[in-house]
Design a protein around this motif. Structure first.
Motif, PDB file in Angstrom:
ATOM      1  N   THR A  58       0.849  -1.324  -0.003  1.00  0.00           N
ATOM      2  CA  THR A  58       0.110  -0.240  -0.017  1.00  0.00           C
ATOM      3  C   THR A  58       0.756   1.098  -0.038  1.00  0.00           C
ATOM      4  O   THR A  58       0.430   2.193  -0.793  1.00  0.00           O
ATOM      5  CB  THR A  58      -0.783   0.018   1.261  1.00  0.00           C
ATOM      6  OG1 THR A  58      -1.749  -1.103   0.928  1.00  0.00           O
ATOM      7  CG2 THR A  58      -1.598   1.234   1.369  1.00  0.00           C
ATOM      8  N   ASP A 179      -6.307  -0.909  -4.643  1.00  0.00           N
ATOM      9  CA  ASP A 179      -5.735  -1.493  -3.361  1.00  0.00           C
ATOM     10  C   ASP A 179      -6.937  -2.608  -3.056  1.00  0.00           C
ATOM     11  O   ASP A 179      -7.696  -2.076  -2.378  1.00  0.00           O
ATOM     12  CB  ASP A 179      -5.523  -0.373  -2.590  1.00  0.00           C
ATOM     13  CG  ASP A 179      -4.411  -1.037  -1.321  1.00  0.00           C
ATOM     14  OD1 ASP A 179      -4.263  -2.387  -1.259  1.00  0.00           O
ATOM     15  OD2 ASP A 179      -3.865  -0.293  -0.416  1.00  0.00           O
ATOM     16  N   GLU A 180      -6.314  -3.714  -3.280  1.00  0.00           N
ATOM     17  CA  GLU A 180      -7.197  -4.989  -2.848  1.00  0.00           C
ATOM     18  C   GLU A 180      -8.729  -4.622  -3.089  1.00  0.00           C
ATOM     19  O   GLU A 180      -9.406  -4.651  -2.527  1.00  0.00           O
ATOM     20  CB  GLU A 180      -7.047  -5.214  -1.205  1.00  0.00           C
ATOM     21  CG  GLU A 180      -5.434  -5.587  -1.185  1.00  0.00           C
ATOM     22  CD  GLU A 180      -5.327  -6.041   0.227  1.00  0.00           C
ATOM     23  OE1 GLU A 180      -6.324  -7.040   0.542  1.00  0.00           O
ATOM     24  OE2 GLU A 180      -4.323  -5.924   0.855  1.00  0.00           O
TER      25      GLU A 180
HETATM   26 MG   LIG Z   1      -2.209  -2.733   2.148  1.00  0.00          MG
END
Ligand SMILES: [Mg+2]
Ligand SMILES: Nc1ncnc2c1ncn2[C@@H]1O[C@H](COP(=O)(O)OP(=O)(O)OP(=O)(O)O)[C@@H](O)[C@H]1O
Length: 248
Positions: A58, A179-180
Motif C-alpha cells: 500500500t 488497493d485490494e
Molecule cells: Mg495494504
C-alpha cells in the motif's frame, strides 16, 4: 563525412519510480516500509503487486499515486517528478490523470450510482449533464444499465465495486490504482470484478497498478511484482508480454 543517425525516440513510460524509500516515524520505533524500490509502469500495462501483509504494497501504491511522499527517491509521471510538486498541483494531477479503486466504502451513500461515477468529471469542471452522460455510459459498459439511480446501499458489493470502477475510469485516467479492490467480496464475485476492472482499464488505454492477495490476479495482469520487507523480491511477466521470471 559520417552520416549521423538520430537517436531513437525515448521510450515514454507512464510511471517511473526510482529508489523509493519510506520511513514512518523516527528513532528506534521507525518503520522502514520501503527500502529502495524501483518500478516502471508502461502506458496501458497492468501490474499486480503481491506480497505478505506489511511488506509495503500500500505504501508503494500511495507513493506511485502521489498520496504519500517518499522519504527518498523519485516518481516521474510522464516526465515530471511528482514527489516535488506542491500539494495543490499534486491533487490536481491525481484528479486529472489517475483513477482509484479501493477495497470498499468509497462511494458516497447519499448519491445515486450515476452521480457517484460522475464525480471526478464534475470536480474537474465538466457540466453535470455531460458528466452524468459519460458516467451512465461507463455504468452500462460495466453491466449496470438500469441501476443508475440506485444508491450504494441498494447495490450488491460487486455492483458497488463496478460503480467504483466506472468512477475510476470516467475521467480517462492514464493510470488506475487499485488497493485490494476485491478484498471485501467473495471469490466468485471478486474474480468477476477483477476481470471487469482489467478489461475496462485495457479498453480505455489506462495502465493499471493493482495490489492484491489473490494469486489468480496474475492471470489478468501483464506483470506481477512481489514485495518482501519493503523491497521487490521478484517479478513475473505473463506469457505473451516478456515470458520470464526474475528473482532478485
Ligand atoms: Mg495494504
Ligand atoms: N501511516 C503509517 N504510519 C506508521 N507506519 C505505517 C503507516 N503505514 C504503514 N505503516 C507500516 O509500514 C509497513 C508497510 O505497510 P503497508 O501498509 O505498506 O503494507 P501492506 O503490504 O500494504 O500490508 P497489507 O497487506 O496488510 O495491507 C508496515 O509495517 C506498516 O505497519
Amino acid at each position: 563525412m559520417t552520416p549521423t543517425t538520430a537517436p531513437p525516440p525515448p521510450q515514454h513510460s507512464a510511471l517511473v519510480a526510482s529508489g523509493l524509500t519510506k520511513v514512518y516515524g523516527t528513532g528506534p520505533t521507525a518503520t522502514h516500509a520501503l527500502a529502495g524500490v524501483s518500478l516502471t509502469v508502461a502506458p496501458g500495462e497492468s501490474v499486480a503487486i503481491m506480497g505478505p501483509s506489511g511488506s509495503g504494497k500500500t505504501t508503494l501504491l500511495h507513493c506511485l499515486a502521489g498520496i504519500v511522499t517518499p522519504t527518498s527517491g523519485t516518481v516521474a509521471w510522464r516526465g515530471t517528478d511528482i514527489t516535488t510538486l506542491g500539494e495543490t498541483r499534486r491533487t490536481a494531477l491525481r484528479r486529472q490523470d489517475f483513477g482509484f479503486v479501493f477495497q470498499s466504502g468509497q462511494l458516497l451513500p447519499e448519491l445515486p450510482a450515476v452521480e457517484n461515477a460522475a464525480l471526478p468529471l464534475m470536480l474537474g469542471g465538466t457540466s453535470r449533464q455531460e458528466a452524468t452522460r459519460a458516467a451512465a455510459g461507463w455504468l452500462a459498459h460495466l453491466g449496470l444499465a438500469g441501476m443508475e439511480d440506485r444508491r450504494p446501499g441498494e447495490l450488491s458489493g460487486g455492483q458497488a465495486q463496478r460503480v467504483a470502477i466506472a468512477r475510476a475510469l470516467v475521467g480517462s485516467p492514464g493510470v488506475v490504482f487499485a488497493d485490494e479492490p476485491t478484498g471485501a467480496l467473495d471469490q466468485a464475485t471478486g474474480n468477476e470484478v477483477l476481470s471487469v476492472l482489467t478489461t475496462a482499464a485495457r479498453s480505455s488505454g489506462a495502465a493499471l497498478v493493482i495490489v492484491t492477495h489473490d494469486a489468480g490476479v496474475a492471470r489478468h495482469c501483464s506483470r506481477t511484482v512481489t514485495m518482501r520487507d519493503g523491497l521487490v523480491a521478484g517479478e513475473y511477466h505473463a506469457p505473451g508480454t516478456s515470458n520470464r521470471e526474475v528473482a532478485r
